[in-house]
Scaffold this motif. Structure first.
Motif, PDB file in Angstrom:
ATOM      1  N   GLU A   4       0.356  -1.285   0.031  1.00 31.54           N
ATOM      2  CA  GLU A   4       0.029   0.274  -0.662  1.00 31.54           C
ATOM      3  C   GLU A   4       0.815   1.045  -0.107  1.00 31.54           C
ATOM      4  OE1 GLU A   4      -2.488  -0.413   3.346  1.00 31.54           O
ATOM      5  OE2 GLU A   4      -3.596  -2.288   2.130  1.00 31.54           O
ATOM      6  N   GLU A   5       1.917   1.242   0.600  1.00 30.04           N
ATOM      7  CA  GLU A   5       2.903   2.427   0.486  1.00 30.04           C
ATOM      8  C   GLU A   5       3.596   2.299  -0.549  1.00 30.04           C
ATOM      9  OE1 GLU A   5       5.246   1.286   4.429  1.00 30.04           O
ATOM     10  OE2 GLU A   5       3.831   2.347   4.986  1.00 30.04           O
ATOM     11  N   LYS A   6       3.458   1.722  -1.335  1.00 28.48           N
ATOM     12  CA  LYS A   6       4.998   1.452  -2.295  1.00 28.48           C
ATOM     13  C   LYS A   6       3.523   2.601  -3.586  1.00 28.48           C
ATOM     14  CE  LYS A   6       7.221  -3.031  -2.300  1.00 28.48           C
ATOM     15  NZ  LYS A   6       7.701  -3.952  -3.289  1.00 28.48           N
ATOM     16  N   THR A   7       4.663   3.327  -4.349  1.00 30.30           N
ATOM     17  CA  THR A   7       3.937   4.308  -5.287  1.00 30.30           C
ATOM     18  C   THR A   7       4.339   3.157  -7.103  1.00 30.30           C
ATOM     19  OG1 THR A   7       5.845   5.256  -5.910  1.00 30.30           O
ATOM     20  CG2 THR A   7       4.551   6.193  -4.465  1.00 30.30           C
ATOM     21  N   TYR A   8       3.565   3.745  -7.778  1.00 25.82           N
ATOM     22  CA  TYR A   8       4.128   3.093  -9.167  1.00 25.82           C
ATOM     23  C   TYR A   8       5.896   3.362  -9.410  1.00 25.82           C
ATOM     24  CZ  TYR A   8       4.672   8.009 -10.957  1.00 25.82           C
ATOM     25  OH  TYR A   8       5.796   9.216 -11.709  1.00 25.82           O
ATOM     26  N   LYS A   9       6.519   4.515  -8.830  1.00 21.94           N
ATOM     27  CA  LYS A   9       7.538   4.630  -8.977  1.00 21.94           C
ATOM     28  C   LYS A   9       8.497   3.587  -8.387  1.00 21.94           C
ATOM     29  CE  LYS A   9      10.384   8.757  -9.599  1.00 21.94           C
ATOM     30  NZ  LYS A   9      10.844  10.137  -9.465  1.00 21.94           N
ATOM     31  N   THR A  10       7.961   3.017  -7.225  1.00 25.84           N
ATOM     32  CA  THR A  10       9.055   1.872  -6.529  1.00 25.84           C
ATOM     33  C   THR A  10       8.386   0.520  -6.456  1.00 25.84           C
ATOM     34  OG1 THR A  10       7.388   2.306  -4.829  1.00 25.84           O
ATOM     35  CG2 THR A  10       9.413   3.383  -4.933  1.00 25.84           C
ATOM     36  N   LYS A  11       7.022   0.408  -8.032  1.00 31.67           N
ATOM     37  CA  LYS A  11       7.045  -1.031  -7.941  1.00 31.67           C
ATOM     38  C   LYS A  11       7.875  -1.572  -8.508  1.00 31.67           C
ATOM     39  CE  LYS A  11       2.289  -0.736  -6.270  1.00 31.67           C
ATOM     40  NZ  LYS A  11       0.754  -0.814  -6.463  1.00 31.67           N
ATOM     41  N   LYS A  12       7.784  -2.334  -8.084  1.00 36.41           N
ATOM     42  CA  LYS A  12       9.114  -3.538  -9.253  1.00 36.41           C
ATOM     43  C   LYS A  12       8.689  -4.101 -10.300  1.00 36.41           C
ATOM     44  CE  LYS A  12      13.649  -2.538  -6.952  1.00 36.41           C
ATOM     45  NZ  LYS A  12      14.491  -2.570  -7.072  1.00 36.41           N
ATOM     46  N   VAL A  13       8.445  -3.543 -11.114  1.00 32.44           N
ATOM     47  CA  VAL A  13       7.626  -4.282 -12.694  1.00 32.44           C
ATOM     48  C   VAL A  13       7.876  -4.073 -13.701  1.00 32.44           C
ATOM     49  CG1 VAL A  13       5.332  -4.020 -11.133  1.00 32.44           C
ATOM     50  CG2 VAL A  13       5.834  -2.570 -12.512  1.00 32.44           C
ATOM     51  N   ILE A  14       9.199  -3.795 -13.735  1.00 31.17           N
ATOM     52  CA  ILE A  14       9.851  -3.925 -15.209  1.00 31.17           C
ATOM     53  C   ILE A  14      10.814  -4.992 -15.747  1.00 31.17           C
ATOM     54  CG2 ILE A  14      10.018  -2.248 -17.168  1.00 31.17           C
ATOM     55  CD1 ILE A  14      10.196   0.261 -15.113  1.00 31.17           C
ATOM     56  N   THR A  15      10.386  -5.631 -16.855  1.00 31.40           N
ATOM     57  CA  THR A  15      11.427  -6.135 -17.347  1.00 31.40           C
ATOM     58  C   THR A  15      12.805  -5.554 -17.640  1.00 31.40           C
ATOM     59  OG1 THR A  15      11.125  -6.799 -19.420  1.00 31.40           O
ATOM     60  CG2 THR A  15       9.779  -7.857 -17.291  1.00 31.40           C
ATOM     61  N   ILE A  16      14.399  -6.195 -17.728  1.00 26.22           N
ATOM     62  CA  ILE A  16      15.646  -5.682 -17.914  1.00 26.22           C
ATOM     63  C   ILE A  16      15.115  -5.425 -19.153  1.00 26.22           C
ATOM     64  CG2 ILE A  16      16.426  -8.100 -18.073  1.00 26.22           C
ATOM     65  CD1 ILE A  16      19.104  -6.788 -17.865  1.00 26.22           C
ATOM     66  N   GLY A  17      14.753  -6.509 -20.203  1.00 24.64           N
ATOM     67  CA  GLY A  17      14.209  -5.632 -21.533  1.00 24.64           C
ATOM     68  C   GLY A  17      14.109  -4.607 -21.543  1.00 24.64           C
ATOM     69  N   ILE A  18      12.694  -4.415 -21.322  1.00 20.26           N
ATOM     70  CA  ILE A  18      12.020  -2.611 -21.173  1.00 20.26           C
ATOM     71  C   ILE A  18      12.885  -1.820 -20.617  1.00 20.26           C
ATOM     72  CG2 ILE A  18       9.796  -1.262 -19.928  1.00 20.26           C
ATOM     73  CD1 ILE A  18       9.493  -3.656 -22.795  1.00 20.26           C
ATOM     74  N   VAL A  19      13.744  -1.762 -19.864  1.00 17.44           N
ATOM     75  CA  VAL A  19      14.469  -0.925 -18.792  1.00 17.44           C
ATOM     76  C   VAL A  19      15.426  -0.365 -19.817  1.00 17.44           C
ATOM     77  CG1 VAL A  19      16.280  -1.166 -17.269  1.00 17.44           C
ATOM     78  CG2 VAL A  19      14.194  -1.640 -16.355  1.00 17.44           C
ATOM     79  N   SER A  44      12.260 -12.465  -9.762  1.00 17.47           N
ATOM     80  CA  SER A  44      10.208 -13.300 -10.516  1.00 17.47           C
ATOM     81  C   SER A  44      10.422 -15.005  -9.613  1.00 17.47           C
ATOM     82  CB  SER A  44       9.497 -13.318 -11.184  1.00 17.47           C
ATOM     83  OG  SER A  44      10.478 -14.003 -12.017  1.00 17.47           O
ATOM     84  N   GLU A  45       9.408 -15.939  -9.304  1.00 15.85           N
ATOM     85  CA  GLU A  45      10.011 -16.950  -8.469  1.00 15.85           C
ATOM     86  C   GLU A  45      10.666 -17.593  -9.782  1.00 15.85           C
ATOM     87  OE1 GLU A  45       5.962 -18.515  -8.657  1.00 15.85           O
ATOM     88  OE2 GLU A  45       5.305 -17.018  -7.218  1.00 15.85           O
ATOM     89  N   ARG A  46      10.619 -17.105 -11.687  1.00 21.50           N
ATOM     90  CA  ARG A  46      11.312 -17.984 -12.253  1.00 21.50           C
ATOM     91  C   ARG A  46      12.366 -17.203 -12.222  1.00 21.50           C
ATOM     92  NH1 ARG A  46       6.616 -18.278 -17.273  1.00 21.50           N
ATOM     93  NH2 ARG A  46       5.773 -20.377 -16.080  1.00 21.50           N
ATOM     94  N   GLY A  47      13.062 -15.968 -11.474  1.00 31.38           N
ATOM     95  CA  GLY A  47      14.100 -15.488 -11.093  1.00 31.38           C
ATOM     96  C   GLY A  47      14.559 -14.527 -12.257  1.00 31.38           C
ATOM     97  N   THR A  48      13.261 -13.862 -13.485  1.00 31.40           N
ATOM     98  CA  THR A  48      13.409 -12.709 -13.751  1.00 31.40           C
ATOM     99  C   THR A  48      13.780 -11.511 -13.362  1.00 31.40           C
ATOM    100  OG1 THR A  48      11.391 -14.199 -15.321  1.00 31.40           O
ATOM    101  CG2 THR A  48      12.092 -11.343 -15.820  1.00 31.40           C
ATOM    102  N   ARG A  49      14.447 -10.997 -13.348  1.00 29.88           N
ATOM    103  CA  ARG A  49      14.996  -9.274 -12.860  1.00 29.88           C
ATOM    104  C   ARG A  49      13.672  -8.791 -13.020  1.00 29.88           C
ATOM    105  NH1 ARG A  49      19.734 -11.017 -14.738  1.00 29.88           N
ATOM    106  NH2 ARG A  49      21.503 -10.790 -13.466  1.00 29.88           N
ATOM    107  N   LYS A  50      12.797  -7.449 -11.851  1.00 34.23           N
ATOM    108  CA  LYS A  50      12.290  -6.888 -11.964  1.00 34.23           C
ATOM    109  C   LYS A  50      12.507  -5.809 -11.386  1.00 34.23           C
ATOM    110  CE  LYS A  50       8.962  -9.159 -13.873  1.00 34.23           C
ATOM    111  NZ  LYS A  50       8.036  -8.942 -14.488  1.00 34.23           N
ATOM    112  N   TYR A  51      12.463  -4.589 -12.431  1.00 36.40           N
ATOM    113  CA  TYR A  51      12.765  -3.071 -11.721  1.00 36.40           C
ATOM    114  C   TYR A  51      12.302  -3.099 -12.004  1.00 36.40           C
ATOM    115  CZ  TYR A  51      17.000  -4.882 -13.636  1.00 36.40           C
ATOM    116  OH  TYR A  51      17.965  -5.982 -13.799  1.00 36.40           O
ATOM    117  N   SER A  52      12.239  -1.304 -11.123  1.00 38.37           N
ATOM    118  CA  SER A  52      10.904  -0.442 -10.871  1.00 38.37           C
ATOM    119  C   SER A  52      11.472   1.346 -11.676  1.00 38.37           C
ATOM    120  CB  SER A  52      11.034   1.015  -9.613  1.00 38.37           C
ATOM    121  OG  SER A  52      12.257   1.092  -9.002  1.00 38.37           O
TER     122      SER A  52
END
Length: 109
Positions: A4-19, A44-52
């Motif tokens: 709830e405290e996380k904003t769109y800016k801090t949520k780690k949802v972006i893959t390395i390719g998009i970054v 992620s559970e599959r080991g994919t890096r996720k960035y904010s």
């Protein structure tokens, strides 16, 4: 920090390719900055890096500093100082507001 405290800016949802697309950095460069402890993606559970989005901004800052000839060690040292500077800035602002509105700090009572 709770979800709830996380904003769109801090949520780690972006893959390395998009970054990579957003920053213009190669995936290898991004992984290198992770190895040098300049960026900390979650996995992620599959080991994919996720960035904010905050990570993307950090990577852009790192890339700019590297272009200016700053070494990763120096960047890491500066990054360690930032939380202390932010804490000090918040404390100063809080003190100014308290003084302005006549609020006494609980520690001074």
């Amino acid at each position: 920090m709770t979800d709830e405290e996380k904003t769109y800016k801090t949520k780690k949802v972006i893959t390395i390719g998009i970054v990579s697309e957003l920053t213009g950095l190669s995936e290898r460069q991004i992984r290198y900055y992770e190895e040098r402890r300049l960026i900390f993606p979650t996995r992620s559970e599959r080991g994919t890096r996720k960035y904010s989005f905050a990570d993307v901004e950090t990577l852009m800052d790192i890339a700019n500093q590297m272009e200016d000839g700053v070494r990763t060690f120096e960047i890491r040292q500066e990054m360690k100082k930032k939380p202390d500077e932010q804490k000090l800035r918040r404390s100063m602002i809080k003190g100014q507001l308290n003084a302005r509105f006549g609020i006494q700090n609980e520690q001074r009572k």
